[in-house]
Design a protein around this motif. Structure first.
Motif, short mmCIF file in Angstrom:
data_model
loop_
_atom_site.label_atom_id
_atom_site.label_comp_id
_atom_site.label_asym_id
_atom_site.label_seq_id
_atom_site.Cartn_x
_atom_site.Cartn_y
_atom_site.Cartn_z
N ASP A 1 -7.72 11.98 2.94
CA ASP A 1 -6.40 12.12 2.49
C ASP A 1 -5.51 11.71 3.88
OD1 ASP A 1 -6.91 15.09 0.69
OD2 ASP A 1 -6.36 13.14 0.07
N THR A 2 -5.77 11.69 4.83
CA THR A 2 -5.17 11.37 5.90
C THR A 2 -5.79 9.87 6.58
OG1 THR A 2 -4.53 13.37 6.78
CG2 THR A 2 -4.14 11.85 8.31
N THR A 3 -4.82 8.88 6.57
CA THR A 3 -5.46 7.48 6.80
C THR A 3 -5.36 7.29 8.43
OG1 THR A 3 -3.37 6.72 6.15
CG2 THR A 3 -5.35 6.62 4.51
N THR A 4 -6.14 6.12 8.68
CA THR A 4 -6.00 6.17 10.10
C THR A 4 -5.78 4.41 10.30
OG1 THR A 4 -8.47 6.01 10.42
CG2 THR A 4 -7.61 7.96 11.05
N PRO A 5 -5.02 4.19 11.40
CA PRO A 5 -4.95 2.63 11.58
C PRO A 5 -5.99 1.74 11.63
CG PRO A 5 -4.26 4.01 13.52
CD PRO A 5 -4.77 4.93 12.37
N ALA A 6 -6.10 0.51 11.34
CA ALA A 6 -7.12 -0.25 11.67
C ALA A 6 -6.56 -1.71 12.15
CB ALA A 6 -8.01 -0.32 10.60
N GLY A 7 -7.12 -2.49 12.85
CA GLY A 7 -6.82 -3.71 13.35
C GLY A 7 -5.79 -4.06 14.35
N THR B 1 -5.08 -3.59 18.76
CA THR B 1 -5.77 -2.87 19.84
C THR B 1 -4.97 -1.91 20.67
OG1 THR B 1 -4.95 -4.98 21.07
CG2 THR B 1 -7.03 -5.17 20.27
N ASP B 2 -3.81 -1.73 20.16
CA ASP B 2 -2.68 -0.88 20.71
C ASP B 2 -2.48 0.27 19.69
OD1 ASP B 2 -0.89 0.66 22.12
OD2 ASP B 2 0.55 -0.98 22.12
N THR B 3 -3.23 1.23 19.45
CA THR B 3 -3.28 2.12 18.35
C THR B 3 -2.07 3.14 18.70
OG1 THR B 3 -4.76 3.56 19.52
CG2 THR B 3 -5.69 2.18 17.77
N SER B 4 -1.44 3.08 19.82
CA SER B 4 -0.23 4.00 20.03
C SER B 4 0.99 3.79 19.27
CB SER B 4 0.06 4.00 21.40
OG SER B 4 0.29 2.90 22.05
N THR B 5 0.97 2.18 18.73
CA THR B 5 2.08 1.75 17.97
C THR B 5 1.66 1.32 16.55
OG1 THR B 5 1.57 -0.47 18.86
CG2 THR B 5 3.10 0.99 20.11
N THR B 6 0.48 1.69 16.04
CA THR B 6 -0.04 1.45 14.63
C THR B 6 -0.01 2.57 14.21
OG1 THR B 6 -1.00 -0.38 15.62
CG2 THR B 6 -1.52 0.28 13.29
N ILE B 7 0.72 2.88 12.78
CA ILE B 7 0.62 3.69 12.13
C ILE B 7 0.28 3.30 10.59
CG2 ILE B 7 1.80 5.79 11.15
CD1 ILE B 7 3.65 5.65 13.37
N PRO C 1 4.91 5.21 3.50
CA PRO C 1 4.91 3.94 4.21
C PRO C 1 4.56 3.97 5.68
CG PRO C 1 6.45 3.78 2.40
CD PRO C 1 6.15 5.25 2.45
N ASN C 2 5.31 5.01 6.09
CA ASN C 2 5.50 5.14 7.59
C ASN C 2 5.84 3.90 8.19
OD1 ASN C 2 4.29 7.66 8.05
ND2 ASN C 2 2.17 7.42 7.67
#
Length: 176
Positions: A30-36, A38-44, A69-70
């Motif tokens: 239900d809560t999706t996570t970012p993928a793809g 290398t800087d996960t702090s800016t990917t939502i 859509p975040n």
């Protein structure tokens, strides 16, 4: 996810560490996570949730959910079918790229009566697919009205080909 590095050297003598994330299709969350990135702090990633089904009849149902859509251009659709293999999808719709949750719904038709159906909301953004958790509903049973048997009373007249009989039914009937 937190990563802890344990080393036998002092931090000043350790070589730099590089971590690369690989895109993964999100299943049953239900809560999706970012993928793809290398800087996960800016990917939502989009946040999606499958809601309850309503307006359920013997041949149709309305599926509900929410999509945020975040800030990413996002599309969505529902998967549904008699098993968790689903097998059918609704047409894809655009959720835009806003940053607030949108309530979404689609009516599905052509269902079988008195049947358990599985469904889930799916979102796509930046080449990744995100799937929410599975939900179920059961279509209504087809009710066929019954007509009570009527016998003429003692003072009944003969019914011939020219006699008209009128009946009123409280439920719709089909020829089946």
């Amino acid at each position: 996810t937190n990563i802890t590095v344990v080393a036998d050297q002092s931090p000043e003598t350790l070589p730099p560490i590089s971590i690369t994330m690989t895109p993964v299709s999100q299943e049953n969350t239900d809560t999706t996570t970012p993928a793809g990135d290398t800087d996960t702090s800016t990917t939502i990633a989009p946040t999606i949730s499958t809601g309850t089904a309503d307006a359920i009849t013997d041949q149709s149902a309305n599926l509900n959910g929410s999509v945020n859509p975040n800030g990413l251009e996002t599309t969505w659709y529902f998967e549904y079918g008699p098993t968790t293999g689903y097998g059918s999808t609704t047409p894809e719709s655009n959720a835009g790229s806003g940053e607030t949750a949108l309530t979404v719904d689609k009516t599905i038709t052509g269902l079988s009566s008195d049947t358990l159906y599985h469904y889930r909301l799916v979102a796509q953004s930046n080449g990744s697919t995100y799937r929410s958790s599975d939900r179920t509903f059961t279509t209504a049973d087809t009710v066929r009205p019954t007509v009570p048997e009527v016998s003429p009373g003692d003072n009944a007249i003969d019914v011939n080909q020219e006699t008209t009989i009128t009946a009123t039914f409280s439920e719709a009937m089909d020829a089946g």
